[in-house]
Design a protein around this motif. Structure first.
Motif, mmCIF file in Angstrom:
data_model
loop_
_atom_site.group_PDB
_atom_site.id
_atom_site.type_symbol
_atom_site.label_atom_id
_atom_site.label_comp_id
_atom_site.label_asym_id
_atom_site.label_seq_id
_atom_site.Cartn_x
_atom_site.Cartn_y
_atom_site.Cartn_z
ATOM 1 N N LEU A 59 9.256 -8.278 -17.451
ATOM 2 C CA LEU A 59 8.633 -9.455 -16.859
ATOM 3 C C LEU A 59 9.444 -10.603 -17.066
ATOM 4 N N PRO A 60 9.361 -11.361 -16.062
ATOM 5 C CA PRO A 60 10.257 -12.635 -16.083
ATOM 6 C C PRO A 60 9.554 -13.242 -17.346
ATOM 7 N N GLU A 61 8.341 -13.343 -17.658
ATOM 8 C CA GLU A 61 7.883 -14.218 -18.771
ATOM 9 C C GLU A 61 8.649 -14.058 -20.434
ATOM 10 N N LEU A 62 9.162 -12.601 -20.410
ATOM 11 C CA LEU A 62 9.755 -12.353 -21.848
ATOM 12 C C LEU A 62 11.542 -12.591 -21.840
ATOM 13 N N ARG A 63 11.783 -13.079 -20.637
ATOM 14 C CA ARG A 63 13.219 -13.182 -20.709
ATOM 15 C C ARG A 63 13.776 -14.339 -21.895
ATOM 16 N N ASP A 64 13.020 -15.281 -21.973
ATOM 17 C CA ASP A 64 13.282 -16.503 -22.841
ATOM 18 C C ASP A 64 12.492 -16.286 -24.394
ATOM 19 N N ALA A 65 11.906 -15.091 -24.530
ATOM 20 C CA ALA A 65 11.283 -14.870 -25.964
ATOM 21 C C ALA A 65 11.832 -13.677 -26.440
ATOM 22 N N ALA A 66 12.473 -12.611 -25.762
ATOM 23 C CA ALA A 66 12.793 -11.361 -26.223
ATOM 24 C C ALA A 66 14.004 -10.891 -25.619
ATOM 25 N N VAL A 67 14.383 -9.899 -26.456
ATOM 26 C CA VAL A 67 15.592 -9.107 -25.761
ATOM 27 C C VAL A 67 15.498 -7.851 -25.871
ATOM 28 N N PRO A 68 15.641 -6.825 -24.696
ATOM 29 C CA PRO A 68 15.409 -5.560 -24.731
ATOM 30 C C PRO A 68 16.084 -4.678 -25.757
ATOM 31 N N VAL A 69 15.570 -3.897 -26.679
ATOM 32 C CA VAL A 69 16.217 -3.002 -27.407
ATOM 33 C C VAL A 69 16.393 -1.765 -26.809
#
Length: 231
Positions: A59-69
């Motif tokens: 989700l675009p909303e997650l790009r500034d709050a999380a990094v994919p493991v």
């Protein structure tokens, strides 16, 4: 998500997400506790720093709050329709009433539908299936696995709806918060834990595919085939 089969309310240790998190905890060495909830609450939790990890679609909303493991697997997102409607293209859904889970009205999915579609928010997929049976909906959006699971558990026969129409196939990621602070090596330790989960992850997802009954996983790319994490 708190919806079955990702989480089973009657048993907090069962459900794909709960069992996957328990396995990740064992293989990574971290004490990871599962906190199921509706999609919008999970997204808010990771963006506010209340959650460390989230299992979710891209989700675009997650790009500034999380990094994919890393990627746990792939899921087919689409819809089942009323028995007389068997679309060969999304254009054939023009003017239809389509059910979608409340709080999970994702634009990347609904953008695949004609503008004239009316989206009806629902509290769960079982209600949506009942509304299809009652002629109040033309279709219901969900993952192939979740729709099959609800049909099996609710006693709906495959003949009571049309075939599954896939809108897109998308990866399911494990994300780590970038809002919270962690010791060096945390991301690498989580990635190592995911690599050690291959057999247990297959066992979990295979069990829930068999429990769905309505549709089988695509043999070429089942949900339990992981991919390397993105750069």
């Amino acid at each position: 998500m708190e919806a079955p089969p990702w989480h089973l309310p009657e048993d907090p240790k069962q459900g794909i997400a709960n069992e996957v998190i328990a396995d990740l905890s064992r293989h990574s060495g971290f004490d990871i506790q599962s906190r199921p909830g509706p999609p919008i609450r999970l997204i808010m939790g990771i963006k506010s720093g209340q959650l460390d990890l989230i299992i979710f679609f891209e989700l675009p909303e997650l790009r500034d709050a999380a990094v994919p493991v890393g990627i746990f697997g792939y899921a087919d997102m689409g819809l089942v329709t009323r028995p007389g409607l068997r679309p060969q293209s999304a254009d054939e859904l023009a003017g239809c009433r389509i059910g979608v889970l409340r709080g999970n009205n994702r634009t990347d999915v609904t953008a695949k539908l004609p503008p004239s579609v009316t989206l009806v928010e629902l509290r769960d997929l079982s209600l949506g299936l009942s509304m299809i049976m009652g002629g109040r909906l033309d279709g219901l959006i969900g993952t192939r696995l979740a729709l099959g699971w609800h049909m099996k558990q609710g006693g709906f026969s495959p003949q009571s709806v049309g075939s599954f129409f896939r809108l897109l196939r998308e990866p399911i990621y494990l994300y780590l918060s970038t809002i919270r602070q962690y010791e060096d090596g945390t991301l690498a330790q989580l990635q190592a834990g995911m690599r050690g989960m291959d057999r247990s992850l297959s066992r979990v997802t295979d069990y829930y595919w068999k429990g769905a009954g309505y549709v089988d996983p695509p043999p070429s790319d089942p949900i339990n085939r992981r991919r390397p994490p993105p750069p």
